[in-house]
Scaffold this active site. Structure first.
Site, PDB file in Angstrom:
ATOM      1  N   SER A   6       0.841  -1.202   0.000  1.00  0.00           N
ATOM      2  CA  SER A   6       0.000   0.000   0.000  1.00  0.00           C
ATOM      3  C   SER A   6       0.877   1.252   0.000  1.00  0.00           C
ATOM      4  O   SER A   6       1.678   1.466   0.911  1.00  0.00           O
ATOM      5  CB  SER A   6      -0.891   0.006   1.237  1.00  0.00           C
ATOM      6  OG  SER A   6      -1.402   1.303   1.423  1.00  0.00           O
ATOM      7  N   HIS A  31      -1.014  -1.102  -4.533  1.00  0.00           N
ATOM      8  CA  HIS A  31      -2.304  -0.768  -3.919  1.00  0.00           C
ATOM      9  C   HIS A  31      -2.355   0.734  -3.630  1.00  0.00           C
ATOM     10  O   HIS A  31      -1.487   1.279  -2.936  1.00  0.00           O
ATOM     11  CB  HIS A  31      -2.464  -1.569  -2.625  1.00  0.00           C
ATOM     12  CG  HIS A  31      -3.789  -1.418  -1.962  1.00  0.00           C
ATOM     13  ND1 HIS A  31      -4.914  -2.112  -2.359  1.00  0.00           N
ATOM     14  CD2 HIS A  31      -4.189  -0.666  -0.913  1.00  0.00           C
ATOM     15  CE1 HIS A  31      -5.937  -1.806  -1.583  1.00  0.00           C
ATOM     16  NE2 HIS A  31      -5.522  -0.900  -0.692  1.00  0.00           N
ATOM     17  N   ASP A  33      -4.626   3.810  -2.094  1.00  0.00           N
ATOM     18  CA  ASP A  33      -5.758   4.132  -1.215  1.00  0.00           C
ATOM     19  C   ASP A  33      -6.243   5.556  -1.475  1.00  0.00           C
ATOM     20  O   ASP A  33      -5.523   6.515  -1.189  1.00  0.00           O
ATOM     21  CB  ASP A  33      -5.333   3.989   0.252  1.00  0.00           C
ATOM     22  CG  ASP A  33      -5.110   2.538   0.638  1.00  0.00           C
ATOM     23  OD1 ASP A  33      -6.053   1.743   0.488  1.00  0.00           O
ATOM     24  OD2 ASP A  33      -3.995   2.200   1.057  1.00  0.00           O
ATOM     25  N   MET A  35      -8.888   8.300  -0.425  1.00  0.00           N
ATOM     26  CA  MET A  35      -9.826   8.660   0.663  1.00  0.00           C
ATOM     27  C   MET A  35     -10.273  10.097   0.465  1.00  0.00           C
ATOM     28  O   MET A  35      -9.455  10.957   0.120  1.00  0.00           O
ATOM     29  CB  MET A  35      -9.122   8.536   2.014  1.00  0.00           C
ATOM     30  CG  MET A  35      -8.448   7.193   2.228  1.00  0.00           C
ATOM     31  SD  MET A  35      -7.738   7.092   3.886  1.00  0.00           S
ATOM     32  CE  MET A  35      -6.813   5.550   3.745  1.00  0.00           C
ATOM     33  N   HIS A  64      -8.166   1.338  -4.432  1.00  0.00           N
ATOM     34  CA  HIS A  64      -9.144   1.096  -3.361  1.00  0.00           C
ATOM     35  C   HIS A  64      -9.813   2.430  -3.043  1.00  0.00           C
ATOM     36  O   HIS A  64      -9.194   3.313  -2.454  1.00  0.00           O
ATOM     37  CB  HIS A  64      -8.385   0.524  -2.153  1.00  0.00           C
ATOM     38  CG  HIS A  64      -9.197   0.348  -0.910  1.00  0.00           C
ATOM     39  ND1 HIS A  64      -8.631   0.066   0.319  1.00  0.00           N
ATOM     40  CD2 HIS A  64     -10.546   0.393  -0.695  1.00  0.00           C
ATOM     41  CE1 HIS A  64      -9.570  -0.048   1.237  1.00  0.00           C
ATOM     42  NE2 HIS A  64     -10.748   0.165   0.649  1.00  0.00           N
ATOM     43  N   MET A  66     -12.161   4.797  -0.986  1.00  0.00           N
ATOM     44  CA  MET A  66     -12.833   4.981   0.310  1.00  0.00           C
ATOM     45  C   MET A  66     -13.470   6.361   0.250  1.00  0.00           C
ATOM     46  O   MET A  66     -12.969   7.338   0.818  1.00  0.00           O
ATOM     47  CB  MET A  66     -11.813   4.878   1.453  1.00  0.00           C
ATOM     48  CG  MET A  66     -11.401   3.436   1.744  1.00  0.00           C
ATOM     49  SD  MET A  66      -9.828   3.309   2.623  1.00  0.00           S
ATOM     50  CE  MET A  66      -8.704   3.335   1.228  1.00  0.00           C
ATOM     51  N   MET A 135     -11.742  -5.901   4.576  1.00  0.00           N
ATOM     52  CA  MET A 135     -10.938  -5.040   5.439  1.00  0.00           C
ATOM     53  C   MET A 135     -10.659  -5.773   6.753  1.00  0.00           C
ATOM     54  O   MET A 135     -11.577  -6.276   7.408  1.00  0.00           O
ATOM     55  CB  MET A 135     -11.676  -3.728   5.747  1.00  0.00           C
ATOM     56  CG  MET A 135     -11.849  -2.785   4.575  1.00  0.00           C
ATOM     57  SD  MET A 135     -10.345  -2.396   3.669  1.00  0.00           S
ATOM     58  CE  MET A 135      -9.346  -1.603   4.929  1.00  0.00           C
ATOM     59  N   PHE A 141      -6.584   4.503   7.808  1.00  0.00           N
ATOM     60  CA  PHE A 141      -5.189   4.722   8.205  1.00  0.00           C
ATOM     61  C   PHE A 141      -4.368   3.444   8.052  1.00  0.00           C
ATOM     62  O   PHE A 141      -4.900   2.343   8.231  1.00  0.00           O
ATOM     63  CB  PHE A 141      -5.120   5.176   9.674  1.00  0.00           C
ATOM     64  CG  PHE A 141      -5.922   6.431   9.909  1.00  0.00           C
ATOM     65  CD1 PHE A 141      -5.375   7.684   9.649  1.00  0.00           C
ATOM     66  CD2 PHE A 141      -7.243   6.357  10.334  1.00  0.00           C
ATOM     67  CE1 PHE A 141      -6.129   8.840   9.828  1.00  0.00           C
ATOM     68  CE2 PHE A 141      -8.007   7.498  10.516  1.00  0.00           C
ATOM     69  CZ  PHE A 141      -7.450   8.748  10.255  1.00  0.00           C
ATOM     70  N   GLY A 142      -3.072   3.638   7.774  1.00  0.00           N
ATOM     71  CA  GLY A 142      -2.139   2.519   7.791  1.00  0.00           C
ATOM     72  C   GLY A 142      -1.686   2.266   9.228  1.00  0.00           C
ATOM     73  O   GLY A 142      -1.961   3.074  10.123  1.00  0.00           O
ATOM     74  N   ASP A 173      -6.953  -6.586   3.509  1.00  0.00           N
ATOM     75  CA  ASP A 173      -6.241  -5.303   3.628  1.00  0.00           C
ATOM     76  C   ASP A 173      -6.266  -4.804   5.069  1.00  0.00           C
ATOM     77  O   ASP A 173      -7.338  -4.549   5.620  1.00  0.00           O
ATOM     78  CB  ASP A 173      -6.947  -4.293   2.700  1.00  0.00           C
ATOM     79  CG  ASP A 173      -6.310  -2.917   2.683  1.00  0.00           C
ATOM     80  OD1 ASP A 173      -5.256  -2.716   3.313  1.00  0.00           O
ATOM     81  OD2 ASP A 173      -6.886  -2.036   2.004  1.00  0.00           O
ATOM     82  N   GLY A 174      -5.060  -4.661   5.639  1.00  0.00           N
ATOM     83  CA  GLY A 174      -4.932  -4.039   6.957  1.00  0.00           C
ATOM     84  C   GLY A 174      -4.245  -4.921   7.977  1.00  0.00           C
ATOM     85  O   GLY A 174      -4.711  -6.024   8.268  1.00  0.00           O
ATOM     86  N   SER A 196       2.473  -0.798   6.170  1.00  0.00           N
ATOM     87  CA  SER A 196       3.562  -0.562   7.116  1.00  0.00           C
ATOM     88  C   SER A 196       4.533  -1.747   7.183  1.00  0.00           C
ATOM     89  O   SER A 196       5.735  -1.547   7.323  1.00  0.00           O
ATOM     90  CB  SER A 196       3.000  -0.231   8.498  1.00  0.00           C
ATOM     91  OG  SER A 196       2.005  -1.151   8.851  1.00  0.00           O
TER      92      SER A 196
HETATM   93  C1  DX5 Z   1      -6.469   1.438   5.245  1.00  0.00           C
HETATM   94  C2  DX5 Z   1      -5.929   1.129   3.880  1.00  0.00           C
HETATM   95  C3  DX5 Z   1      -4.838   0.146   3.846  1.00  0.00           C
HETATM   96  C4  DX5 Z   1      -3.616   0.511   4.655  1.00  0.00           C
HETATM   97  C5  DX5 Z   1      -2.886  -0.743   4.995  1.00  0.00           C
HETATM   98  O1  DX5 Z   1      -7.604   2.198   5.106  1.00  0.00           O
HETATM   99  O2  DX5 Z   1      -6.969   0.639   3.050  1.00  0.00           O
HETATM  100  O3  DX5 Z   1      -4.494  -0.183   2.515  1.00  0.00           O
HETATM  101  O4  DX5 Z   1      -2.775   1.402   3.998  1.00  0.00           O
HETATM  102  O5  DX5 Z   1      -1.802  -0.432   5.813  1.00  0.00           O
HETATM  103  P1  DX5 Z   1      -1.220  -1.485   6.877  1.00  0.00           P
HETATM  104  O6  DX5 Z   1      -0.716  -2.648   6.124  1.00  0.00           O
HETATM  105  O7  DX5 Z   1      -0.126  -0.666   7.547  1.00  0.00           O
HETATM  106  O8  DX5 Z   1      -2.337  -1.826   7.820  1.00  0.00           O
HETATM  107 ZN    ZN Z   2      -6.482  -0.178   1.066  1.00  0.00          ZN
END
Ligand code: DX5
Ligand code: ZN
Length: 213
Positions: A6, A31, A33, A35, A64, A66, A135, A141-142, A173-174, A196
């Protein structure tokens, strides 16, 4: 297992360097994200930055969404020809219609389920989908911790897709790390997103390979 790092965890001051490093390290997808500050309490990137990512990525994009207005964002990103566009079922009144629209643009349609949304919510859409994204954190957030209930949920979804549409992939994811990757594989998951875990690792190739089991 395919791995989609991501970009949210990349260093945005060195975005080209980081995109090239994950692609050279052997990731399968990139990937992205998106938002909008409404569907989730965070705001990330729009078409200008996503096209800069597309220009330096040598692996297909997995976008993705959001966001509140899915159709608007699908139109914004269609010309970048991503491999997948995924949208949240919680935010879409007409998911079947949007799936057809994404496919008509030559992009693989995918639906995302938040942690509380049951796998049965996609049962009558599975035949038309290329992927379902589960999810394993609350979106926004990551760096959050993995919600374990995604494991039985993935197993249930895997049984449904084997019956209805074996070509439909399952992505999670997550909070994905080398600690939960085996459980995810055993539950029938095909693709993991890892932000991360990959970007905080000193050796990105090693991190990606530890998930490609
Ligand atoms: C969260 C995102 C994820 C996120 C994953 O809303 O959709 O893609 O960046 O990050 P990690 O792997 O650090 O949970
Ligand atoms: Zn994502």
């Amino acid at each position: 297992m395919l791995v989609a790092p991501s970009v949210l965890s990349a260093d945005f001051g060195n975005l080209q360097r980081d995109i090239e490093s994950i692609c050279n390290a052997g990731c399968d997808l990139v990937h992205v994200d998106v938002m909008d500050g409404h569907f989730v309490p965070n705001l990330t990137i729009g078409p200008v930055v996503v096209s800069a990512i597309a220009a330096c990525a040598t692996k297909p994009l997995d976008i993705h969404l959001m966001v509140e207005n899915n159709t608007f964002f699908v139109d914004l990103f269609a010309s970048l020809k991503p491999e997948y566009i995924s949208f949240h079922i919680e935010e879409e009144k007409h998911p079947h219609r949007l799936i057809q629209k994404i496919r008509s643009l030559g992009i693989k349609p995918a639906i995302v389920l938040n942690p509380h949304t049951p796998p049965e919510s996609v049962e009558y859409l599975l035949a038309d989908l290329d992927m379902v994204l589960l999810m394993s954190v609350n979106p926004g957030f990551g760096g959050q911790s993995f919600i374990e209930s995604v494991i039985p949920k993935a197993a249930k979804l895997s049984e449904m897709r084997n019956r209805i549409n074996p070509n439909c992939l399952i992505e999670v994811d997550g909070g994905v790390t080398d600690k939960n990757i085996h459980m995810l594989r055993d539950a029938g998951v095909d693709i993991v997103v890892a932000g991360s875990y990959v970007f905080n690792h000193a050796n990105k190739k090693e991190a990606i390979e530890s998930l490609q089991i």
